[in-house]
Scaffold this active site. Structure first.
Site, mmCIF file in Angstrom:
data_model
loop_
_atom_site.group_PDB
_atom_site.id
_atom_site.type_symbol
_atom_site.label_atom_id
_atom_site.label_comp_id
_atom_site.label_asym_id
_atom_site.label_seq_id
_atom_site.Cartn_x
_atom_site.Cartn_y
_atom_site.Cartn_z
ATOM 1 N N ASP A 156 37.011 43.455 37.012
ATOM 2 C CA ASP A 156 38.402 43.155 37.326
ATOM 3 C C ASP A 156 39.207 42.920 36.041
ATOM 4 O O ASP A 156 38.758 42.180 35.145
ATOM 5 C CB ASP A 156 38.406 41.892 38.196
ATOM 6 C CG ASP A 156 39.747 41.620 38.830
ATOM 7 O OD1 ASP A 156 40.223 42.485 39.573
ATOM 8 O OD2 ASP A 156 40.321 40.542 38.571
ATOM 9 N N GLU A 181 38.578 47.905 35.309
ATOM 10 C CA GLU A 181 39.983 48.051 35.676
ATOM 11 C C GLU A 181 40.812 47.791 34.411
ATOM 12 O O GLU A 181 40.880 46.665 33.928
ATOM 13 C CB GLU A 181 40.372 47.038 36.759
ATOM 14 C CG GLU A 181 41.816 47.220 37.201
ATOM 15 C CD GLU A 181 42.362 46.080 38.054
ATOM 16 O OE1 GLU A 181 43.398 46.285 38.685
ATOM 17 O OE2 GLU A 181 41.764 44.994 38.068
ATOM 18 N N HIS A 184 42.800 48.631 47.150
ATOM 19 C CA HIS A 184 43.230 47.457 47.916
ATOM 20 C C HIS A 184 44.491 46.810 47.336
ATOM 21 O O HIS A 184 44.901 45.756 47.823
ATOM 22 C CB HIS A 184 42.086 46.438 47.938
ATOM 23 C CG HIS A 184 41.799 45.899 46.568
ATOM 24 N ND1 HIS A 184 41.308 46.701 45.549
ATOM 25 C CD2 HIS A 184 41.971 44.672 46.036
ATOM 26 C CE1 HIS A 184 41.197 45.970 44.449
ATOM 27 N NE2 HIS A 184 41.588 44.739 44.713
ATOM 28 N N ASP A 185 45.051 47.398 46.285
ATOM 29 C CA ASP A 185 46.221 46.789 45.640
ATOM 30 C C ASP A 185 47.505 47.594 45.823
ATOM 31 O O ASP A 185 48.567 47.155 45.360
ATOM 32 C CB ASP A 185 45.971 46.665 44.122
ATOM 33 C CG ASP A 185 44.946 45.601 43.782
ATOM 34 O OD1 ASP A 185 44.812 44.627 44.560
ATOM 35 O OD2 ASP A 185 44.270 45.741 42.750
ATOM 36 N N ASP A 223 31.996 43.617 42.397
ATOM 37 C CA ASP A 223 33.220 43.394 41.636
ATOM 38 C C ASP A 223 32.961 42.146 40.803
ATOM 39 O O ASP A 223 32.548 41.113 41.339
ATOM 40 C CB ASP A 223 34.361 43.121 42.633
ATOM 41 C CG ASP A 223 35.706 43.579 42.130
ATOM 42 O OD1 ASP A 223 36.018 43.292 40.974
ATOM 43 O OD2 ASP A 223 36.444 44.207 42.921
HETATM 44 C C1 GLC Z 1 42.869 42.970 40.136
HETATM 45 C C2 GLC Z 1 42.477 43.094 41.580
HETATM 46 C C3 GLC Z 1 43.521 42.429 42.413
HETATM 47 C C4 GLC Z 1 43.592 40.964 42.024
HETATM 48 C C5 GLC Z 1 43.803 40.803 40.541
HETATM 49 C C6 GLC Z 1 43.489 39.413 40.093
HETATM 50 O O1 GLC Z 1 44.027 43.667 39.843
HETATM 51 O O2 GLC Z 1 42.289 44.437 41.909
HETATM 52 O O3 GLC Z 1 43.264 42.546 43.788
HETATM 53 O O4 GLC Z 1 44.628 40.342 42.721
HETATM 54 O O5 GLC Z 1 42.962 41.635 39.783
HETATM 55 O O6 GLC Z 1 42.109 39.186 40.123
#
Ligand code: GLC
Length: 525
Positions: A213, A267, A328-329, A112
C-alpha cells in the site's frame, strides 16, 4: 499491411521468465467477495469456497485487500496488528486453509501490506502518544508546530491538514490519510525491523507476496519541508516522492528475496511513468509497480496509444509493466466508460493483451457497474462505496448473501450474477474465460514484444510477438465501423459475441479482436 511505428517498444522476455510476469492477478476485496458464515460481510471462508470459480476463470494469483484486525475507519487500511486476522474475516487457520487450497488449485495468494501507517488504535501508537518519552514515541512522526499551526502545509488524502494536534503531549503527528491512520517513521531502525518482521511472519506461512500500500510514501525528508506551490494543495500522498524511499524498498526486497519465488507489487500512486519506473530500481526494488495512468485514460484511442507508448518507452525492457482498469479506490471502468457493455467487453480484450501483468478487480469479469450509493449512505471516508458493492453470486435475491450485505448490490445484479453468466454462452464472464485461456496458450500474449501499428483514427492496433507466435490486437474506440486490414486472419477472440472464424478486416464500434495468422491448409490428396 500497417506500418510498425514503435519498433523499439520492448523486446520479448527470456525463457527464464518469473511466474509473476506471466500471471494474471485478481484483486479480491474480502468484505464484498463472498460471505462464508452468513453475517453479511465477506470473509476468508467465502474466498476459499470460491476457488473453483477462480480456477475455471483462469487467473493465476489473487491479492486480498487487508484482512488484518482493524477498527475499519478505512476498511482495513487502518491496521492494529499486522500478524493477525480480523474476526470478521476469520482467523489464521482460515488463511492457512485458503493458501493450501489455492496452491492445490495452482493459484498464488498475495496479501495487502500497509507499511506507511497503522491505525491510531495500534498498540504502537497507543504507546507512542502516551508521553514524549514513550518507548515507541519515535516510531511515528511527531513534530512541534509553527506558531500554533501544523509543522508544514501537507494535506491529507481524505481532506484537511496531514497533521493532528495531540493535546496530551502537545505535539502534532503526521497522517497522510485519516487522523486515525498515523504515519510510521521509517527512519527508525526499530520500525524497519518490526515491519519487516511482519513480512517474514506471512512469508513463513507460505504467502506468495504482497501488494504494498502507498509504498512511495514511506520515506520522508526528516526536515519535512512544505509542499512546493507548483503542486497546489493536492494531497500529499499523490505527489510524495522522497529519494530515501528507494533504500527502504531495497531493504524490504532483500527480505522477500530470502524466500523463493515471491513477489512484491507496489502501489506507487504518482501518475508519472518515469517516476514510477524508478521504483523498480536496478531490479532490486519492486518486482512490479502499479501505474494508475490507465485509470485516468478515457475511452479514447489517443489516450491509450499515448499511454502504451509512454509505458513502453518509460519502463524500457527490464521493468515489467502492470495494467489495471478498476480497483477498490476508483469507479469501475464500465461505469467510467459510460456503462456500455460493448466498451467493457472491448476493454477486457485490451487489458488482457497488453504487454505486462494485468490486474483484474473482482466483479469486472461480470461486467459490474458501480452501485448507486447516496451521499448520506456512504460508509467510506473517501466516498468509494460504489465500486465496493458485493459480488452477486446467484440470480435470485439475496444473490448469495443470506445474512445481508454491507453495501447495496450493483445494477442488474441478477442478470450479471455469476450464476446467470455461467449459464450463458457469450456472457461477459465467458469472454474473460476465453481471453484468459487464449492468453495462456500464447507465448506472444504472455511474454512477447509489443509494437504499435499505424491504424485509422479511433483504432488502437498493436502486434505481440514471441518467436513464431504472432498476434495482432485491434481495438475500435470509434462510434463508426473501421477497416483495419488483416482480412482472412483467424479470429482468436472477438469482444462481441457470436461465431466468427475469419476476420473480414472490419471492426464494429467499441469492438476489439485478437487475431492470429491464418494457418496454412494442407494440400488435399
Ligand atoms: C491505498 C489504498 C486505499 C487506502 C489508502 C490508505 O491507496 O488502496 O484504499 O485508503 O491507501 O491506506
Amino acid at each position: 499491411m500497417p506500418e510498425a511505428l514503435d519498433a523499439h517498444l520492448a523486446a520479448a522476455t527470456s525463457a527464464e521468465t518469473p511466474w509473476w510476469r506471466r500471471a494474471v492477478f485478481y484483486q479480491v476485496y474480502p468484505r464484498s467477495f463472498r460471505d462464508g458464515n452468513a453475517d453479511g460481510v465477506g470473509d476468508l471462508a467465502g474466498i476459499t469456497s470460491s476457488l473453483g470459480y477462480l480456477e475455471q476463470l483462469g487467473i493465476d494469483a489473487i491479492w486480498l485487500s487487508p484482512i488484518y484486525p482493524s477498527p475499519m475507519r478505512d476498511f482495513g487500511y487502518d491496521v492494529t496488528d499486522h500478524c493477525a486476522v480480523d474476526p470478521v474475516f476469520g482467523g489464521l487457520a482460515d488463511v492457512d486453509l485458503l493458501v493450501d487450497r489455492a496452491h492445490a488449485s495452482g493459484i498464488r495468494v498475495l496479501l495487502d501490506w500497509v507499511p506507511n501507517h497503522t491505525s491510531d488504535l495500534h498498540p504502537w501508537f497507543v504507546e507512542s502518544r502516551r508521553s514524549r518519552d514513550a518507548r515507541t514515541r519515535d516510531w511515528y512522526v511527531w513534530r512541534d508546530g509553527r506558531d500554533g499551526a501544523p509543522p508544514n502545509n501537507w494535506r491529507a488524502a481524505f481532506g484537511g491538514p496531514a497533521w493532528t494536534w495531540d493535546e496530551k503531549t502537545a505535539q502534532w503527528y503526521l497522517h497522510l490519510f485519516l487522523p486515525e491512520q498515523p504515519d510510521l517513521n521509517w527512519d527508525n531502525p526499530e520500525v524497519r525491523a518490526a515491519m519487516t518482521g511482519t513480512l517474514r511472519f506471512w512469508l513463513d506461512r507460505g504467502i506468495d507476496g504482497f501488494r504494498i500500500d502507498v509504498v512511495h510514501c514511506i520515506g520522508k525528508d526528516p526536515l519535512l519541508p512544505d509542499q512546493p506551490p507548483e503542486f497546489g494543495d493536492v494531497d500529499r500522498a499523490g505527489v510524495h516522492d522522497h529519494p530515501g524511499t528507494h533504500e527502504l524498498i531495497r531493504e524490504i526486497r532483500s527480505v522477500v528475496d530470502e524466500y523463493d519465488d515471491r513477489v512484491i507489487v507496489g502501489e506507487v500512486n504518482l501518475r508519472d511513468t518515469i517516476r514510477i519506473a524508478a521504483y523498480y530500481g536496478a531490479g532490486d526494488e519492486l518486482h512490479l509497480a502499479f501505474n494508475f495512468l490507465s485509470l485516468d485514460a478515457r475511452w479514447d484511442e489517443r489516450d491509450w496509444r499515448a499511454l502504451v507508448r509512454t509505458v513502453g518507452e518509460g519502463l524500457g525492457d527490464s521493468a515489467w509493466p502492470t495494467w489495471v482498469l478498476s480497483n477498490h479506490d476508483t469507479p469501475r471502468h464500465r461505469t467510467r466508460y459510460g456503462g456500455s457493455e460493448r466498451r467493457a467487453r472491448a476493454a477486457a480484450v485490451l487489458l488482457l493483451s497488453l504487454r505486462g501483468s494485468p490486474f483484474v478487480y473482482a466483479g469486472e469479469e461480470l461486467g459490474m457497474d458501480d452501485a448507486a450509493v447516496a451521499i448520506a449512505d456512504r460508509l467510506d471516508p473517501g466516498g468509494r462505496d460504489g465500486c465496493r458493492a458485493p459480488i452477486p453470486w446467484t440470480s435470485e435475491r439475496p444473490h448469495g448473501w443470506p445474512g445481508g450485505h454491507w453495501l447495496p448490490f450493483p445494477p442488474e445484479a441478477g442478470a450479471r450474477s455469476v450464476e446467470a453468466q455461467l449459464a450463458e454462452e457469450g456472457s461477459m464472464l465467458d469472454l474473460y474465460r476465453c481471453i484468459l485461456a487464449n492468453r495462456r496458450g500464447s507465448p506472444a500474449l504472455r511474454d512477447g514484444s509489443l509494437v504499435l501499428l499505424d491504424a485509422p483514427p479511433g483504432v488502437l492496433l498493436f502486434e505481440r510477438a514471441y518467436e513464431e507466435d504472432r498476434r495482432v490486437v485491434a481495438v475500435c474506440f470509434a462510434d463508426e465501423p473501421r477497416a483495419v486490414g488483416y482480412d482472412g486472419w483467424e479470429v482468436d477472440i472477438a469482444s462481441t459475441p457470436g461465431p466468427r472464424r475469419r476476420f473480414n478486416g472490419k471492426l464494429a464500434p467499441d469492438e476489439a479482436v485478437i487475431l492470429s495468422r491464418p494457418r496454412r491448409r494442407r494440400p488435399r490428396g
